[in-house]
Design an enzyme around this catalytic site. Sequence first.
Site, PDB file in Angstrom:
ATOM      1  N   TYR A 150       0.843  -1.201   0.000  1.00 36.62           N
ATOM      2  CA  TYR A 150       0.000   0.000   0.000  1.00 36.62           C
ATOM      3  C   TYR A 150       0.880   1.255   0.000  1.00 36.62           C
ATOM      4  O   TYR A 150       0.719   2.148  -0.823  1.00 36.62           O
ATOM      5  CB  TYR A 150      -0.896  -0.013   1.232  1.00 36.62           C
ATOM      6  CG  TYR A 150      -1.898   1.109   1.324  1.00 36.62           C
ATOM      7  CD1 TYR A 150      -2.947   1.221   0.418  1.00 36.62           C
ATOM      8  CD2 TYR A 150      -1.824   2.050   2.358  1.00 36.62           C
ATOM      9  CE1 TYR A 150      -3.884   2.241   0.525  1.00 36.62           C
ATOM     10  CE2 TYR A 150      -2.758   3.063   2.471  1.00 36.62           C
ATOM     11  CZ  TYR A 150      -3.785   3.151   1.559  1.00 36.62           C
ATOM     12  OH  TYR A 150      -4.717   4.159   1.668  1.00 36.62           O
ATOM     13  N   ASP A 151       1.842   1.270   0.932  1.00 35.98           N
ATOM     14  CA  ASP A 151       2.683   2.455   1.104  1.00 35.98           C
ATOM     15  C   ASP A 151       3.442   2.791  -0.178  1.00 35.98           C
ATOM     16  O   ASP A 151       3.458   3.939  -0.627  1.00 35.98           O
ATOM     17  CB  ASP A 151       3.705   2.225   2.228  1.00 35.98           C
ATOM     18  CG  ASP A 151       3.059   1.827   3.547  1.00 35.98           C
ATOM     19  OD1 ASP A 151       1.821   1.634   3.573  1.00 35.98           O
ATOM     20  OD2 ASP A 151       3.782   1.701   4.551  1.00 35.98           O
ATOM     21  N   ASN A 179      -5.890   8.712   9.124  1.00 30.65           N
ATOM     22  CA  ASN A 179      -7.001   7.847   9.555  1.00 30.65           C
ATOM     23  C   ASN A 179      -8.337   8.594   9.603  1.00 30.65           C
ATOM     24  O   ASN A 179      -8.463   9.583  10.327  1.00 30.65           O
ATOM     25  CB  ASN A 179      -6.717   7.270  10.939  1.00 30.65           C
ATOM     26  CG  ASN A 179      -5.536   6.323  10.948  1.00 30.65           C
ATOM     27  OD1 ASN A 179      -4.409   6.743  10.700  1.00 30.65           O
ATOM     28  ND2 ASN A 179      -5.777   5.048  11.213  1.00 30.65           N
ATOM     29  N   GLY A 212      -1.007  -1.191  23.136  1.00 27.03           N
ATOM     30  CA  GLY A 212      -2.063  -0.194  22.916  1.00 27.03           C
ATOM     31  C   GLY A 212      -1.573   1.240  23.062  1.00 27.03           C
ATOM     32  O   GLY A 212      -2.363   2.170  22.989  1.00 27.03           O
ATOM     33  N   GLN A 214       0.571   2.668  21.041  1.00 28.26           N
ATOM     34  CA  GLN A 214       0.766   3.295  19.732  1.00 28.26           C
ATOM     35  C   GLN A 214      -0.373   4.295  19.510  1.00 28.26           C
ATOM     36  O   GLN A 214      -1.474   4.091  20.032  1.00 28.26           O
ATOM     37  CB  GLN A 214       0.823   2.245  18.605  1.00 28.26           C
ATOM     38  CG  GLN A 214      -0.466   1.510  18.287  1.00 28.26           C
ATOM     39  CD  GLN A 214      -0.697   0.283  19.164  1.00 28.26           C
ATOM     40  OE1 GLN A 214      -0.254   0.224  20.294  1.00 28.26           O
ATOM     41  NE2 GLN A 214      -1.442  -0.685  18.644  1.00 28.26           N
TER      42      GLN A 214
HETATM   43  N1  UDP Z   1      -5.712  -2.132  16.095  1.00 27.27           N
HETATM   44  C1  UDP Z   1      -6.036  -2.758  17.288  1.00 27.27           C
HETATM   45  N2  UDP Z   1      -7.065  -3.658  17.311  1.00 27.27           N
HETATM   46  C2  UDP Z   1      -7.793  -3.951  16.201  1.00 27.27           C
HETATM   47  C3  UDP Z   1      -7.487  -3.291  14.988  1.00 27.27           C
HETATM   48  C4  UDP Z   1      -6.437  -2.401  14.972  1.00 27.27           C
HETATM   49  O1  UDP Z   1      -5.393  -2.517  18.318  1.00 27.27           O
HETATM   50  O2  UDP Z   1      -8.702  -4.793  16.302  1.00 27.27           O
HETATM   51  C5  UDP Z   1      -4.577  -1.213  16.083  1.00 27.27           C
HETATM   52  C6  UDP Z   1      -3.577  -1.409  14.958  1.00 27.27           C
HETATM   53  O3  UDP Z   1      -2.640  -2.417  15.245  1.00 27.27           O
HETATM   54  C7  UDP Z   1      -2.975  -0.034  14.875  1.00 27.27           C
HETATM   55  C8  UDP Z   1      -4.129   0.886  15.223  1.00 27.27           C
HETATM   56  O4  UDP Z   1      -5.073   0.089  15.927  1.00 27.27           O
HETATM   57  O5  UDP Z   1      -1.970   0.116  15.847  1.00 27.27           O
HETATM   58  C9  UDP Z   1      -4.822   1.507  14.016  1.00 27.27           C
HETATM   59  O6  UDP Z   1      -5.073   0.482  13.117  1.00 27.27           O
HETATM   60  P1  UDP Z   1      -5.974   0.645  11.828  1.00 27.27           P
HETATM   61  O7  UDP Z   1      -6.091  -0.713  11.223  1.00 27.27           O
HETATM   62  O8  UDP Z   1      -7.232   1.356  12.202  1.00 27.27           O
HETATM   63  O9  UDP Z   1      -5.193   1.600  10.846  1.00 27.27           O
HETATM   64  P2  UDP Z   1      -3.669   1.966  10.553  1.00 27.27           P
HETATM   65  O10 UDP Z   1      -3.531   3.307  11.131  1.00 27.27           O
HETATM   66  O11 UDP Z   1      -2.742   0.971  11.241  1.00 27.27           O
HETATM   67  O12 UDP Z   1      -3.548   1.918   9.091  1.00 27.27           O
END
Ligand code: UDP
Length: 319
Positions: A150-151, A179, A212, A214
């Site tokens: 994707y990136d 996001n 969590g 991040q």
């Molecule tokens: N995430 C999570 N639980 C989930 C889905 C995502 O903790 O069930 C985390 C994921 O690993 C990331 C963040 O939430 O750190 C945002 O993920 P998302 O898939 O929404 O989008 P991204 O910003 O990574 O493209």
Amino acid sequence: MVSIRRRVVITGGAGFLGSHLCDRFLQEGYEVVCIDNLLTGTLDNIAHLFGHPRFRFTCYDVTNFLYVEGSVDAVLHFASPASPKDYQIYPIQTLKVGSLGTHKALGLAKAKGARFLLASTSEVYGDPLVHPQSEEYWGNVNPIGVRGVYDEAKRFAEAMTMAYHRYHGLQTRIARIFNTYGPRMRLDDGRAIPTFIVQALRGEPLTVHGDGLQTRSVCYISDMVEGIFRLLHAEVVEPVNLGNPDEISIVALAREIREIAGSSSPIVFAPLPVDDPRVRRPDIHRAQELLGWEPAVSRREGLHRTIEDFRRRLGIATR
Ligand code: UDP
């Protein structure tokens, strides 16, 4: 008779962002040609537009030669799987739509003398070493990692867009979209917000990845659509970050969703996916200065509206 009505082509128009853009351009009086191969988009998102006199839908894969009859004023290229889950299920389609699809969409814009807007992404910054991310930052992307499909496709798409601007003099715009969430997100697209909402509403555990801690900065759909609409009409060739700088850790986001949904689901921790960015927050000074844009919907309000939409689609009555 020559039509004086403005006309836009939206690739990926049956997706989450794309379908909200179809709505907006129709409201503004445009004719909208929506093109989507429904790989991750769905007709449910645009069902309310069928029968609209200024709306047309074509089911088509834009990695192939793209032909649209009649005049076109703008091409908005939004076709692509966009959630980490989706682009890991469809890695080659993701690379193709970002590269070949962008080339075809640019070719269409050039043939029609139309303006072109690329849906790029905060993912061009990868796992950023600079925080917050401004448009000057070149990013930290793993080209061969699972997110690389994707990136790198989006990075290629930006390069291709600039080449069409420089070499062909095409009027181009690049939105680096952070996001975004809201009604119509797919219930199972795997992203944090839809996943947490569905889990909270069903009383299932909320699955937080890693510790969590991040972070992400989440923008409500109506703000994003406004930013994209303004960018298309502005005179800005350089990429513009669009997103909400209100940053939150994922575990705090999970708790907030659980609370707004009135759920008592537990929070459980699951392994952190590979190459998951540690932090993400847009620097939106450029958008503020050049578009006079900034987000207006608070996260609480946006989540509330999104949860209501999910309740309805899941058939769970409002308490
Ligand atoms: N995430 C999570 N639980 C989930 C889905 C995502 O903790 O069930 C985390 C994921 O690993 C990331 C963040 O939430 O750190 C945002 O993920 P998302 O898939 O929404 O989008 P991204 O910003 O990574 O493209």
